[in-house]
Design an enzyme around this catalytic site. Sequence first.
Site, PDB file in Angstrom:
ATOM      1  N   LYS A 193      92.442  33.750   9.165  1.00 11.37           N
ATOM      2  CA  LYS A 193      92.596  34.136  10.565  1.00 11.37           C
ATOM      3  C   LYS A 193      91.226  34.206  11.242  1.00 11.37           C
ATOM      4  CE  LYS A 193      95.105  37.812  11.065  1.00 11.37           C
ATOM      5  NZ  LYS A 193      95.527  39.191  10.728  1.00 11.37           N
ATOM      6  N   LYS A 252      92.556  42.975   5.448  1.00 10.49           N
ATOM      7  CA  LYS A 252      91.780  43.345   6.641  1.00 10.49           C
ATOM      8  C   LYS A 252      91.195  44.733   6.444  1.00 10.49           C
ATOM      9  CE  LYS A 252      94.040  43.987  10.560  1.00 10.49           C
ATOM     10  NZ  LYS A 252      94.767  43.614  11.782  1.00 10.49           N
TER      11      LYS A 252
END
Length: 226
Positions: free
Chosen positions: A83, A25
């Site tokens: 995700k 991320k």
Amino acid sequence: MLASVRSAEEALFALQAGADLIDAKEPSEGALGAVSPHTLRAIVAAVGGRLPVSATVGDLPLDVEQLRLAARLNADCGAHFVKIGIFEQPLDLSRLRPVPPAVAGVPLIAVLFADRAPPLHVAATLAAAGWHGVMLDTANKEAGSLRDWTDQDWLADFVQRARAAGLLVGLAGSLHEEDVPPLAALGPDYLGFRGALCAGTDREECLDPDRVRAIRTLLDRAVGTG
């Protein structure tokens, strides 16, 4: 213990310090900022199959075609889980159903945001549609942690419903050391961290292996394995 990392170097820090799941991320790009394909491939290569790697598609709207392309790219780069943030408020549950069929074969984790009032009954919808898991996070990282937006009873209900639906369930959202024992007691599959693992607890700073080890120790004590 999920550790969010932005580089291959951070991934190795997290792996060696005791993380169970590496999450690619880029914190400077939003709540679920995506790393570049080059960076994701480097993270996957650095981990070398020793731990699962998850990745986010970024802060995208709930558009099936955009999500399909982004999820497929993450999977092609080696991510084990993808995700997808559900930013809509209020949430139209019917819009969640077409996403897994459009990205067949890729385990998808729906990320809901406590500061956007997700419905408790969403777990059943996600499971029926073919989502692999659900994560509860916070969208606004400057407006408090997960436990500032929810109470323990609501969180317990959320975890229980997700597990009953057969979903992998995680809790995250600007978590601090004091959040570990009460959240671990709810029995999620994992707790997710970024800021708490960084120098000065600043999510945009570099991962600090000492901070990773400290959270690892707290989590082990909380679940009775330390």
